[in-house]
Structure formats: C-alpha cells, structure tokens
Design an enzyme around this catalytic site. Sequence first.
Site, PDB file in Angstrom:
ATOM      1  N   ARG A 238       0.781  -1.259  -0.046  1.00 44.93           N
ATOM      2  CA  ARG A 238      -0.052   0.081   0.062  1.00 44.93           C
ATOM      3  C   ARG A 238       0.860   1.236  -0.080  1.00 44.93           C
ATOM      4  NH1 ARG A 238      -3.653  -2.721  -1.543  1.00 44.93           N
ATOM      5  NH2 ARG A 238      -5.654  -3.020  -0.639  1.00 44.93           N
ATOM      6  N   GLU A 267      -4.138   7.474  -5.293  1.00 43.68           N
ATOM      7  CA  GLU A 267      -4.376   6.689  -6.733  1.00 43.68           C
ATOM      8  C   GLU A 267      -5.573   7.234  -7.244  1.00 43.68           C
ATOM      9  OE1 GLU A 267      -4.193   2.438  -6.143  1.00 43.68           O
ATOM     10  OE2 GLU A 267      -2.262   2.660  -4.838  1.00 43.68           O
ATOM     11  N   HIS A 286      -1.282  -0.092  -9.804  1.00 44.54           N
ATOM     12  CA  HIS A 286      -1.935  -1.170  -8.787  1.00 44.54           C
ATOM     13  C   HIS A 286      -2.635  -2.366  -9.520  1.00 44.54           C
ATOM     14  CE1 HIS A 286      -4.150  -1.088  -4.770  1.00 44.54           C
ATOM     15  NE2 HIS A 286      -3.937  -2.325  -5.166  1.00 44.54           N
TER      16      HIS A 286
HETATM   17  N1  LIG Z   1      -0.810  -4.232  -5.103  1.00 44.69           N
HETATM   18  C1  LIG Z   1      -2.077  -5.138  -4.685  1.00 44.69           C
HETATM   19  O1  LIG Z   1      -2.766  -5.436  -5.840  1.00 44.69           O
HETATM   20  C2  LIG Z   1      -2.021  -6.040  -3.564  1.00 44.69           C
HETATM   21  C3  LIG Z   1      -2.759  -7.167  -3.654  1.00 44.69           C
HETATM   22  C4  LIG Z   1      -3.180  -7.731  -2.577  1.00 44.69           C
HETATM   23  C5  LIG Z   1      -2.710  -7.437  -1.193  1.00 44.69           C
HETATM   24  N2  LIG Z   1      -2.091  -6.091  -1.123  1.00 44.69           N
HETATM   25  C6  LIG Z   1      -1.694  -5.568   0.222  1.00 44.69           C
HETATM   26  O2  LIG Z   1      -0.691  -6.477   0.483  1.00 44.69           O
HETATM   27  C7  LIG Z   1      -0.858  -6.466   1.939  1.00 44.69           C
HETATM   28  C8  LIG Z   1      -0.284  -7.917   2.414  1.00 44.69           C
HETATM   29  O3  LIG Z   1      -1.189  -8.886   1.588  1.00 44.69           O
HETATM   30  P1  LIG Z   1      -1.142 -10.493   2.311  1.00 44.69           P
HETATM   31  O4  LIG Z   1      -1.994 -11.125   1.580  1.00 44.69           O
HETATM   32  O5  LIG Z   1       0.438 -10.862   2.453  1.00 44.69           O
HETATM   33  O6  LIG Z   1      -1.494 -10.083   3.578  1.00 44.69           O
HETATM   34  P2  LIG Z   1      -1.191 -10.970   5.150  1.00 44.69           P
HETATM   35  O7  LIG Z   1      -2.362 -10.540   6.137  1.00 44.69           O
HETATM   36  O8  LIG Z   1      -1.155 -12.668   4.605  1.00 44.69           O
HETATM   37  O9  LIG Z   1       0.365 -10.687   5.509  1.00 44.69           O
HETATM   38  C9  LIG Z   1       0.304  -9.520   6.180  1.00 44.69           C
HETATM   39  C10 LIG Z   1       1.635  -9.928   7.162  1.00 44.69           C
HETATM   40  O10 LIG Z   1       2.110  -8.674   8.065  1.00 44.69           O
HETATM   41  C11 LIG Z   1       2.161  -9.102   9.312  1.00 44.69           C
HETATM   42  N3  LIG Z   1       2.023  -7.759  10.005  1.00 44.69           N
HETATM   43  C12 LIG Z   1       0.812  -7.012  10.438  1.00 44.69           C
HETATM   44  N4  LIG Z   1       1.412  -5.914  10.846  1.00 44.69           N
HETATM   45  C13 LIG Z   1       2.644  -5.699  11.101  1.00 44.69           C
HETATM   46  C14 LIG Z   1       3.440  -5.060  11.715  1.00 44.69           C
HETATM   47  N5  LIG Z   1       3.049  -3.793  12.115  1.00 44.69           N
HETATM   48  N6  LIG Z   1       4.796  -5.289  11.439  1.00 44.69           N
HETATM   49  C15 LIG Z   1       5.174  -6.333  11.115  1.00 44.69           C
HETATM   50  N7  LIG Z   1       4.296  -7.333  10.348  1.00 44.69           N
HETATM   51  C16 LIG Z   1       3.031  -7.075  10.425  1.00 44.69           C
HETATM   52  C17 LIG Z   1       1.160 -10.182   9.613  1.00 44.69           C
HETATM   53  O11 LIG Z   1       1.476 -10.931  10.671  1.00 44.69           O
HETATM   54  C18 LIG Z   1       1.120 -10.911   8.353  1.00 44.69           C
HETATM   55  O12 LIG Z   1       1.937 -11.864   8.483  1.00 44.69           O
HETATM   56  C19 LIG Z   1      -2.261  -6.228   2.240  1.00 44.69           C
HETATM   57  O13 LIG Z   1      -2.626  -6.076   3.396  1.00 44.69           O
HETATM   58  C20 LIG Z   1      -2.549  -5.423   0.902  1.00 44.69           C
HETATM   59  O14 LIG Z   1      -2.673  -3.762   1.593  1.00 44.69           O
HETATM   60  C21 LIG Z   1      -1.765  -5.285  -2.428  1.00 44.69           C
HETATM   61  O1  LIG Z   2      -5.697  -5.539  -1.374  1.00 36.02           O
HETATM   62  C1  LIG Z   2      -5.724  -6.300  -2.356  1.00 36.02           C
HETATM   63  O2  LIG Z   2      -6.125  -7.429  -2.597  1.00 36.02           O
HETATM   64  C2  LIG Z   2      -5.271  -5.405  -3.724  1.00 36.02           C
HETATM   65  O3  LIG Z   2      -5.145  -4.206  -3.419  1.00 36.02           O
HETATM   66  C3  LIG Z   2      -6.197  -5.826  -4.924  1.00 36.02           C
HETATM   67  O4  LIG Z   2      -7.437  -5.265  -4.810  1.00 36.02           O
HETATM   68  P1  LIG Z   2      -7.876  -4.356  -6.201  1.00 36.02           P
HETATM   69  O5  LIG Z   2      -7.896  -5.708  -6.982  1.00 36.02           O
HETATM   70  O6  LIG Z   2      -9.393  -4.052  -5.769  1.00 36.02           O
HETATM   71  O7  LIG Z   2      -7.108  -3.382  -6.401  1.00 36.02           O
END
Ligand SMILES: NC(=O)c1ccc[n+]([C@@H]2O[C@H](COP(=O)([O-])OP(=O)(O)OC[C@H]3O[C@@H](n4cnc5c(N)ncnc54)[C@H](O)[C@@H]3O)[C@@H](O)[C@H]2O)c1
Ligand SMILES: O=C(O)[C@H](O)COP(=O)(O)O
Length: 321
Positions: A238, A267, A286
């Site tokens: 993010r 964004e 994104h």
């Molecule tokens: N770019 C995209 O399209 C996209 C897609 C999916 C997810 N994301 C983002 O990626 C992030 C991570 O996704 P994920 O599926 O791996 O989530 P997840 O919940 O599986 O992993 C997040 C990890 O962060 C750890 N964590 C939480 N707070 C913390 C802190 N303060 N310090 C250290 N570790 C901490 C948690 O213990 C967990 O293991 C999501 O929250 C989302 O915002 C972005």
């Molecule tokens: O948090 C997520 O899984 C990603 O940001 C993907 O979400 P979007 O496909 O709506 O951008």
Amino acid sequence: MKKVKKVLVTATNYSKYCAPGKKLLMDYGCEIIENPYQRPLQFEELKDLTGDADGVIGGVESWNEELYKLSPNLKGIARFGVGVDNIDLKGARDHGITVTNCPGVNAPAVAEQTVSLMLCLTRQIPCLYNAVREGRWDRTMSHELRSRTVGLLGFGAIARNVAKRLMGFEPRVIAYDKYPDYRQAEQYGVELVSMEEVLRNSDIISLHLPANEETRHIINEKTISGMKDGVLLVNTARGSLVDEAALAEALRSGKAGGIGTDVFEQEPADLTNPLFSFPQYIATPHTSAETFENCEETSLVTAKALIDIFEGRVPENKLEV
Ligand SMILES: NC(=O)c1ccc[n+]([C@@H]2O[C@H](COP(=O)([O-])OP(=O)(O)OC[C@H]3O[C@@H](n4cnc5c(N)ncnc54)[C@H](O)[C@@H]3O)[C@@H](O)[C@H]2O)c1
Ligand SMILES: O=C(O)[C@H](O)COP(=O)(O)O
C-alpha cells in the site's frame, strides 16, 4: 418468492473477467450493478449506486459511516482482494453489515509482480530499454540475485509466495513479521530477523504489510537512513506504508538505487509527484492482482461469501473486528 438481491460491484475488471463468480450470483437470482468507471469510485458516485444494494463486491474505494447510513439494505461487503484499510469495519458491524476478504487468493499474482519488479530493478531493464530506444548502446553491469540479500517486511501470504518464487534465483532471504511463524519461515528457506536487521542487511527490501496506523510511513527518512547505500525498494502493498517525499530524496541522494512500486499514496497516481522524474523509479497502476487467474478465483470467493450472507450463514472468510 425469493426477493432479487442487488449486488453492486465496485471492483474494476469485473464484467469481462469474472464470469464464474458472476454466474454463481446470477444463478442465485442476483441483479448485478457494475462499476461504470474503470477506477476507484468517489463518495458522490458511490452514494448514487449503493442506495438499494443488498451486497457489495468491493474494490479500494472508501466505505464509512456516511455510506452505511445511505445503504439501508446492505448486508455484506465482500472485498475483492485482501487489504481492508479502506473499510470502516466497526461501523459496518454496528450497521449489521458483514465484511469478508479473500486471504491468500491473489498472493501468487502479487508475488509474481513483486519478483518482476525486483528483476526489473536489479537488471535495470526499463532504463536499458530506454537506452536502446534512444540509441545508447549502454552495456551497464548488473548484480545477479544469487549474490543479493532480499529483505521482506511482513511475512504473510504474499511474502511467502515471493520467497517461494525467489528460490530459483538463490538469494539469501530474510524477513521481519510482528507475529513470526518460524515453521513457515523454515519451509520457505527464510530467516526471520528484526526489522532493523532487514533494513541494515538487505540489498532489496520488499513491503508486504497491511496499511494501518502502526504501519503508516514505516518507510521514512529515519528508516531509510538505516538501509544499505544503493538499496532497491519494492512496494506492492500500500502507498501509505511509505513517505513518498523521503523516497524521492533517497533517489536524489543515491541512498536508494531504484524503487519499484504498484501502489501510491494517492491513486490514480499524481504525475506531478517528483518520484516520476527519476529514471530508476518504475511503477505499475495497482495491477499486481489483475490477472485472469486471480480475477476468476476471487470472483468465486466473493460470490460465495455474499450468498452465505444472504442465506444467513457465517462466511468462512468473515473479518472479525
Ligand atoms: N498491489 C496489490 O494489488 C495488492 C494485492 C494484494 C494485497 N495487497 C496489500 O498487501 C498486503 C499484504 O497482503 P498479504 O496477503 O500478504 O496479507 P497477510 O495478512 O497474509 O500478511 C501480512 C503480514 O504482515 C504482518 N504484520 C501485520 N502488521 C505488522 C507490523 N506492524 N509489523 C510487522 N508485520 C506485521 C502480519 O503478521 C502478516 O503476516 C495487504 O494488506 C494489502 O494491503 C496489495
Ligand atoms: O488488497 C488487495 O488485495 C489489492 O489491493 C487488490 O485489490 P484490487 O484488485 O481491488 O485493487
């Protein structure tokens, strides 16, 4: 006769690429109202669409008290993804709205894009492509990943998929997670260390944390000063995790050798942001999760969650506040 349920889909790319989930909802008898714009909806646009919705398949737009009050029929928001930083979960609970997300479903897609950004930065592919196009035969040297240390901040679903995909490139992989899972780390050949050790020892740092008050601007002037000179940064989590002004200064001073991002503090991205003036800054809009495979799978998970909610069942991926 069962009342037709109205499902508002705000997630983009739904109409073309989410046939399996869409079919499930239509077979159940839902009417689907889709996002007319291929971008996150603003409050004014949402408020006109949400009035009689029973369910939402949500993107990254904000859901708050004001919208809940304008959505008297709303029973569920199924987040089409993982991050729920855009949803007021307590407010939703108080209005009797169940919120779900799709843990792990888009992790392979996002991990693949993360590793792609790492490779673009280490092998300088976008810069070299521009050089070739501009007639410069610039045979710049690069490092191989096998001599690099990759540091992951957060070791959840996406970070584990990154580690798995990196294995073939043979870097050393270290990670920091607030809730360390040593068994998983061993399985993926990752050393769990402190955040300071990740910052100090990594040639490439990749962010995989949720966005919240605790993680806001976790990459800032101070944490950047604790990194190696020439560090490469990748952010597919993010935009709020980083202070973009501090990143621009890091590129200007040479502290950072390159930055690859899929996410922005604002964004769609603001092109007047000084980061765009650096050739070593590469960006995607994104799109890490925007794969055909993920869209199909996520469409099914979100459709099943809404049907559970409409049927009065507790969906397995319900988020607790
Ligand atoms: N770019 C995209 O399209 C996209 C897609 C999916 C997810 N994301 C983002 O990626 C992030 C991570 O996704 P994920 O599926 O791996 O989530 P997840 O919940 O599986 O992993 C997040 C990890 O962060 C750890 N964590 C939480 N707070 C913390 C802190 N303060 N310090 C250290 N570790 C901490 C948690 O213990 C967990 O293991 C999501 O929250 C989302 O915002 C972005
Ligand atoms: O948090 C997520 O899984 C990603 O940001 C993907 O979400 P979007 O496909 O709506 O951008």
